[in-house]
Design a protein around this motif. Structure first.
Motif, mmCIF file in Angstrom:
data_model
loop_
_atom_site.group_PDB
_atom_site.id
_atom_site.type_symbol
_atom_site.label_atom_id
_atom_site.label_comp_id
_atom_site.label_asym_id
_atom_site.label_seq_id
_atom_site.Cartn_x
_atom_site.Cartn_y
_atom_site.Cartn_z
ATOM 1 N N LYS A 13 -6.948 -8.418 6.265
ATOM 2 C CA LYS A 13 -5.907 -8.743 6.057
ATOM 3 C C LYS A 13 -4.804 -8.877 4.826
ATOM 4 C CE LYS A 13 -4.849 -11.080 10.457
ATOM 5 N NZ LYS A 13 -5.384 -11.538 10.606
ATOM 6 N N MET A 14 -6.341 -9.428 4.104
ATOM 7 C CA MET A 14 -6.073 -8.994 2.719
ATOM 8 C C MET A 14 -5.959 -8.633 2.049
ATOM 9 S SD MET A 14 -4.572 -12.405 1.845
ATOM 10 C CE MET A 14 -4.313 -12.430 0.405
ATOM 11 N N ASN A 15 -6.944 -6.993 2.817
ATOM 12 C CA ASN A 15 -7.562 -6.099 1.777
ATOM 13 C C ASN A 15 -6.232 -5.278 1.605
ATOM 14 O OD1 ASN A 15 -9.822 -6.812 0.962
ATOM 15 N ND2 ASN A 15 -11.026 -6.209 3.230
ATOM 16 N N ILE A 16 -5.425 -4.874 3.315
ATOM 17 C CA ILE A 16 -4.545 -4.015 3.221
ATOM 18 C C ILE A 16 -2.979 -4.439 2.505
ATOM 19 C CG2 ILE A 16 -3.760 -5.290 5.727
ATOM 20 C CD1 ILE A 16 -3.610 -1.266 4.138
ATOM 21 N N ILE A 17 -3.611 -5.713 2.502
ATOM 22 C CA ILE A 17 -1.836 -6.781 1.707
ATOM 23 C C ILE A 17 -2.237 -6.127 0.391
ATOM 24 C CG2 ILE A 17 -1.024 -8.722 0.377
ATOM 25 C CD1 ILE A 17 -1.695 -10.321 3.683
ATOM 26 N N HIS A 18 -3.060 -5.743 -0.447
ATOM 27 C CA HIS A 18 -3.346 -5.669 -1.896
ATOM 28 C C HIS A 18 -2.745 -4.649 -2.220
ATOM 29 C CE1 HIS A 18 -4.001 -9.521 -4.020
ATOM 30 N NE2 HIS A 18 -5.206 -9.825 -2.705
ATOM 31 N N HIS A 19 -3.800 -3.531 -1.005
ATOM 32 C CA HIS A 19 -2.927 -1.852 -0.900
ATOM 33 C C HIS A 19 -1.781 -1.605 -0.902
ATOM 34 C CE1 HIS A 19 -3.896 2.561 -0.149
ATOM 35 N NE2 HIS A 19 -3.426 2.143 1.523
ATOM 36 N N ILE A 20 -1.341 -2.742 0.438
ATOM 37 C CA ILE A 20 0.259 -2.242 0.481
ATOM 38 C C ILE A 20 0.982 -2.535 -1.555
ATOM 39 C CG2 ILE A 20 1.797 -3.319 1.105
ATOM 40 C CD1 ILE A 20 0.499 -3.626 3.674
ATOM 41 N N LYS A 21 0.898 -4.193 -1.678
ATOM 42 C CA LYS A 21 1.233 -4.396 -3.563
ATOM 43 C C LYS A 21 0.885 -3.013 -4.223
ATOM 44 C CE LYS A 21 -1.436 -5.562 -6.063
ATOM 45 N NZ LYS A 21 -2.368 -6.498 -7.189
ATOM 46 N N ASP A 22 -0.423 -2.312 -4.443
ATOM 47 C CA ASP A 22 -1.160 -1.308 -4.920
ATOM 48 C C ASP A 22 0.463 -0.409 -5.011
ATOM 49 O OD1 ASP A 22 -2.746 -3.192 -6.797
ATOM 50 O OD2 ASP A 22 -4.224 -1.868 -5.460
ATOM 51 N N ARG A 23 0.351 0.137 -3.954
ATOM 52 C CA ARG A 23 1.551 1.392 -3.151
ATOM 53 C C ARG A 23 2.357 1.382 -3.636
ATOM 54 N NH1 ARG A 23 1.162 4.783 1.074
ATOM 55 N NH2 ARG A 23 2.976 7.008 0.474
ATOM 56 N N GLU A 53 3.370 -10.429 6.382
ATOM 57 C CA GLU A 53 4.654 -10.935 6.517
ATOM 58 C C GLU A 53 5.171 -11.053 4.353
ATOM 59 O OE1 GLU A 53 6.763 -13.522 9.698
ATOM 60 O OE2 GLU A 53 4.678 -13.932 8.972
ATOM 61 N N LEU A 54 5.587 -10.075 4.417
ATOM 62 C CA LEU A 54 6.153 -9.555 2.658
ATOM 63 C C LEU A 54 7.496 -9.630 2.283
ATOM 64 C CD1 LEU A 54 2.960 -7.157 2.096
ATOM 65 C CD2 LEU A 54 2.286 -9.274 1.697
ATOM 66 N N ARG A 55 8.114 -10.549 1.042
ATOM 67 C CA ARG A 55 8.905 -10.594 1.064
ATOM 68 C C ARG A 55 9.114 -9.745 -0.647
ATOM 69 N NH1 ARG A 55 13.152 -13.440 3.590
ATOM 70 N NH2 ARG A 55 12.419 -14.559 4.431
ATOM 71 N N PRO A 73 -4.780 -1.452 13.069
ATOM 72 C CA PRO A 73 -4.601 -2.557 13.162
ATOM 73 C C PRO A 73 -3.849 -3.491 13.810
ATOM 74 C CG PRO A 73 -6.832 -3.096 12.117
ATOM 75 C CD PRO A 73 -6.217 -1.169 12.171
ATOM 76 N N PHE A 74 -2.936 -3.400 11.842
ATOM 77 C CA PHE A 74 -1.582 -4.179 11.667
ATOM 78 C C PHE A 74 -0.848 -4.058 12.022
ATOM 79 C CE2 PHE A 74 -5.298 -2.862 8.997
ATOM 80 C CZ PHE A 74 -5.830 -4.110 8.645
ATOM 81 N N LYS A 75 0.224 -4.828 11.816
ATOM 82 C CA LYS A 75 1.925 -5.235 12.261
ATOM 83 C C LYS A 75 2.067 -5.775 11.250
ATOM 84 C CE LYS A 75 5.412 -6.861 14.454
ATOM 85 N NZ LYS A 75 6.834 -7.043 13.176
ATOM 86 N N ILE A 76 3.145 -5.018 10.067
ATOM 87 C CA ILE A 76 3.948 -5.384 8.861
ATOM 88 C C ILE A 76 4.986 -5.246 8.895
ATOM 89 C CG2 ILE A 76 3.393 -4.483 6.851
ATOM 90 C CD1 ILE A 76 0.662 -2.682 7.659
ATOM 91 N N GLU A 77 5.227 -6.765 8.330
ATOM 92 C CA GLU A 77 6.758 -6.945 7.892
ATOM 93 C C GLU A 77 6.996 -6.641 6.770
ATOM 94 O OE1 GLU A 77 10.884 -9.404 8.854
ATOM 95 O OE2 GLU A 77 8.876 -9.452 10.356
ATOM 96 N N ILE A 78 7.934 -5.672 5.802
ATOM 97 C CA ILE A 78 8.726 -5.856 4.617
ATOM 98 C C ILE A 78 10.162 -5.532 3.890
ATOM 99 C CG2 ILE A 78 8.107 -4.615 2.107
ATOM 100 C CD1 ILE A 78 5.119 -3.069 3.359
ATOM 101 N N GLY A 79 9.857 -6.834 3.594
ATOM 102 C CA GLY A 79 11.191 -7.265 3.140
ATOM 103 C C GLY A 79 11.255 -7.103 1.886
ATOM 104 N N MET A 80 12.983 -6.356 1.696
ATOM 105 C CA MET A 80 13.658 -5.867 -0.041
ATOM 106 C C MET A 80 14.682 -7.100 -0.430
ATOM 107 S SD MET A 80 11.234 -3.822 -0.857
ATOM 108 C CE MET A 80 9.476 -2.664 -0.274
#
Length: 253
Positions: A13-23, A53-55, A73-80
């Motif tokens: 999970k943390m790996n995909i979180i940091h990948h999303i951050k970088d993107r 869940e990310l803000r 295999p992730f469910k991801i929510e990104i609130g802006m």
């Protein structure tokens, strides 16, 4: 059995979180002020099937679309949210404050060069007692009062199939009020009823009905109705103790 939702490790999970951050930073650069993680992962109580869940906080005037999606295999929510909007939201109170405030208080830095998330984390804790009581007054009218009317209607008409649902609704609504009265936010929705039972200020009649709801023992509908009445009496006495008056003595117009 379907293979999804799929179990993932915290490391995955943390790996995909940091990948999303970088993107996101690659795409939007300085338009993004901060990225925070909230929910069970931020609190360290996540399980294999927990979602991400990310803000994302943007500069004022920069509006980016939020996303909620399955990226196996992730469910991801990104609130802006723009900075001014998230500050306003974190400083506001409504009937779901005890459920939602943790999403601000538990924000964990993923990207925060300006230390903005520390400011956001403090705001829900600065809500005034007057705002809490006014929210409780309004919510009592909107939900518990109406729910108790439905419970009585259906009991008298012998539609006992509604009573388990009514009991669940009344219990959940009271749990939200207990969180407000104790100025305490719940860690997750799944633990709300359990955590509410440990808070010091609770209306009489709450514990027994809540235990039945948590165990799913709602088939004896006469007993369920009796416990709903006991909680309703206790809820009104509790409001009197807190000097919250929700009934008017004359028309408001």
């Amino acid at each position: 059995m379907l293979s999804y939702p799929a179990a993932t490790t915290r490391e995955e999970k943390m790996n995909i979180i940091h990948h999303i951050k970088d993107r996101l930073l690659q795409l939007h650069g300085d338009d993004i002020l901060a990225i925070g993680l909230y929910g069970s992962i931020a609190q360290g109580i996540d399980g294999p099937y927990s979602d991400i869940e990310l803000r994302v906080v943007t500069q004022d005037g920069v509006s980016l679309p939020g996303h909620e999606f399955i990226y196996p295999p992730f469910k991801i929510e990104i609130g802006m949210k723009q900075k001014r909007d998230i500050l306003k939201a974190a400083a506001s109170v409504d009937d779901s404050w005890a459920i939602k405030a943790g999403a601000y208080v538990h924000l964990q830095e993923i990207y925060d060069p300006g230390n903005l998330l520390a400011e956001i984390r403090k705001l829900p804790l600065e809500i005034s007692d007057e705002a809490i009581k006014e929210t409780m007054r309004e919510f009592m009218i909107w939900e518990p009062y109406e729910t108790m009317g439905k419970i009585r209607n259906n009991f008298q008409s012998e539609n006992h199939s509604y009573l388990p649902l009514g009991a669940k609704d009344l219990t959940w609504q009271t749990a939200k009020l207990i969180g407000l009265a104790n100025r305490t936010f719940y860690h997750t929705r799944a633990r709300t009823l359990e955590e509410s039972l440990s808070l010091p200020s609770r209306p009489s009649g709450y514990d027994e009905l809540t235990q039945l709801v948590m165990r799913g023992q709602l088939s004896e509908t006469d007993h369920v109705y009796e416990l709903c009445e006991q909680l309703w009496t206790g809820l009104n006495a509790w409001y009197e103790q807190m000097n919250i008056e929700y009934k008017l003595k004359e028309l408001p117009f």
